[in-house]
Scaffold this active site. Structure first.
Site, PDB file in Angstrom:
ATOM      1  CB  SER A 180       1.931   5.408  -2.154  1.00 37.17           C
ATOM      2  OG  SER A 180       2.756   4.707  -3.058  1.00 37.17           O
ATOM      3  CG  HIS A 208      -2.093   5.975  -0.446  1.00 35.97           C
ATOM      4  ND1 HIS A 208      -1.696   5.900   0.871  1.00 35.97           N
ATOM      5  CD2 HIS A 208      -1.356   5.061  -1.111  1.00 35.97           C
ATOM      6  CE1 HIS A 208      -0.743   4.991   0.988  1.00 35.97           C
ATOM      7  NE2 HIS A 208      -0.518   4.459  -0.201  1.00 35.97           N
ATOM      8  CE  LYS A 239      -2.026   1.706   1.087  1.00 40.55           C
ATOM      9  NZ  LYS A 239      -2.135   1.131  -0.257  1.00 40.55           N
TER      10      LYS A 239
HETATM   11  C1  LIG Z   1      -1.637  -0.018  -0.967  1.00 40.36           C
HETATM   12  C2  LIG Z   1      -2.021   0.046  -2.370  1.00 40.36           C
HETATM   13  C3  LIG Z   1      -2.584  -1.060  -3.008  1.00 40.36           C
HETATM   14  C4  LIG Z   1      -2.689  -2.401  -2.332  1.00 40.36           C
HETATM   15  O1  LIG Z   1      -3.732  -2.446  -1.422  1.00 40.36           O
HETATM   16  P1  LIG Z   1      -3.829  -3.721  -0.460  1.00 40.36           P
HETATM   17  O2  LIG Z   1      -5.249  -3.720  -0.012  1.00 40.36           O
HETATM   18  O3  LIG Z   1      -2.869  -3.511   0.644  1.00 40.36           O
HETATM   19  O4  LIG Z   1      -3.493  -4.918  -1.277  1.00 40.36           O
HETATM   20  C5  LIG Z   1      -2.998  -0.927  -4.315  1.00 40.36           C
HETATM   21  N1  LIG Z   1      -2.849   0.231  -4.981  1.00 40.36           N
HETATM   22  C6  LIG Z   1      -2.303   1.324  -4.409  1.00 40.36           C
HETATM   23  C7  LIG Z   1      -2.181   2.595  -5.183  1.00 40.36           C
HETATM   24  C8  LIG Z   1      -1.855   1.268  -3.088  1.00 40.36           C
HETATM   25  O5  LIG Z   1      -1.311   2.329  -2.520  1.00 40.36           O
END
Ligand SMILES: *Cc1c(COP(=O)(O)O)cnc(C)c1O
Length: 392
Positions: A180, A208, A239
């Site tokens: 990310s 992502h 996301k």
């Molecule tokens: C954003 C993210 C999460 C967390 O996801 P949420 O649904 O916001 O809890 C987990 N793993 C990765 C790699 C992320 O980028």
């Protein structure tokens, strides 16, 4: 003296060292334009890749679900919180990901904290990319298994560490699909091959990648055409899918086990009906058309090439995550503040989120941005980049 007074010192230390994070409150939906402090700003900070968080069809689906099912699921899934809506969502996710089965969790974070300790025992071993997400790290810690970190996306280092630990009966390789902070993609083909060569279970966190990579946004495993060669897929619904929630997809035995032993499934309330219905609609929209995913990629290519031509260092990203590399945290925070004054909401990230000396402003593109929006952002970046002498 009140007992928690030591926190006042800890907070002061954060502030003194410039690591204190000031959180801005949105007074609007998290759309391509947001309202903060009564002011409209171009939003380059959201993970709402496809603009689904405030898409009219998503809003309608969520409202209809509230009318039919109410606002809360009412219980944990295993007691009385499972609605037909949750099962439909899981079927749709399994189909979308091309997997036998799927289980929904309350978030992506929770999905990692659920699946990893439910499957991995303390006598097993985990090989983990050093840049894996915090929720993967926490999930691994909950398993109590030794966590052996390999150099970021370095397959030779991964193989070296595996070879040194062949005595373990059950071995796991865990990696983010897309990282990310830099937007680079894991070498998942090699991960799958090493998993086969050394009999390691492979797991990817595709937070992502969903809605971004692969055919119609089916994610990183689809992007590399790996199918069942990756054993466990974790995803988020918060996301690109624009709602909230997470999931695990894989073989039906895995999902059956998680419904028996996944602690967040057993001990935390189910996703709300409106979230489940919103996610279901997101999958329907993605299965119907690839337009949103294509627009996301068009926008990110346009933005990236304009920023690069203007002289900015945009790092090594292979995805719509676009870090503007600025070096010193002071420059990143200063520029972010000036951008805010000029109507652009773009967050600065410094240590410890990224390594020291690699501070950046991370721009997140969305299918919801118009070319005019992007030009507005680019113009302001150029103006302020010159003020800070980052570009000429
Ligand atoms: C954003 C993210 C999460 C967390 O996801 P949420 O649904 O916001 O809890 C987990 N793993 C990765 C790699 C992320 O980028």
């Amino acid at each position: 003296m009140p007992k928690l007074d030591f926190l006042l010192n800890d907070i002061k230390e954060l502030k003194d060292s410039g690591l204190y994070n000031t959180i801005r409150a949105l007074q609007s939906a998290n759309s391509p334009w947001v309202t903060i402090d009564g002011k409209k700003l171009l939003n380059l900070s959201s993970n709402n890749y496809l603009g689904l968080a405030s898409h009219p069809e998503m809003i309608k689906a969520a409202k209809d679900a509230i009318d039919k099912y109410g606002v809360g699921a009412g219980a944990v899934r295993s007691i009385a919180g499972t609605m037909d809506l949750h099962l439909k969502l899981e079927d749709a996710l399994a189909r979308f990901k091309g997997r036998q089965a799927c289980i929904a969790f309350q978030s992506g974070f929770v999905a990692n904290a659920g699946v990893i300790p439910a499957v991995i025992r303390k006598e097993d071993v985990i090989f983990s990319d050093e840049l894996n997400h915090a929720s993967v790290i926490d999930g691994c810690r909950l398993s109590k298994a030794p966590i052996l970190r390999y150099k970021h996306n370095d397959m030779a280092d991964l193989e070296r560490i595996i070879k040194e630990n062949l005595n373990y009966e059950r071995k796991y390789i865990i990696t983010d699909g897309v990282f990310s902070m830099d937007g680079d993609i894991a070498d998942l083909k090699s991960v799958a091959a090493l998993g086969e060569k050394y009999n390691c279970v492979t797991m990817v966190d595709d937070a992502h990648g969903e809605g971004v990579l692969g055919k119609g946004g089916r994610g990183v495993v689809n992007y590399f055409g790996l199918g069942e060669r990756i054993d466990i897929e974790v995803g988020t619904l918060s996301k690109a899918f624009g709602c909230a929630g997470g999931f695990v997809a894989g073989r039906k035995e895995l999902i059956e086990w998680l419904k028996q032993r996944g602690r967040p499934f057993l001990f935390s309330n189910a996703l709300s009906p409106s979230e489940a219905a919103g996610c279901l609609k997101a999958i329907e929209l993605l299965e119907k058309s690839e337009d949103l995913v294509n627009r996301l990629w068009d926008n990110s290519k346009y933005f990236k090439s304009a920023m690069k031509e203007s002289g900015f260092d945009i790092g090594i990203s292979q995805t719509p995550i676009t870090p503007i590399m600025l070096g010193e945290a002071g420059v990143a925070h200063g520029m972010s503040k000036r951008l805010y004054e000029e109507g652009v909401f773009a967050m600065a990230l410094g240590y410890p989120t990224v390594p020291k000396g690699k501070a950046r402003i991370r721009c997140m593109l969305s299918a919801g941005h118009t070319k005019n929006d992007l030009n507005y952002g680019i113009e302001r970046f150029v103006k302020i980049g010159k003020e800070f002498k980052v570009i000429e």
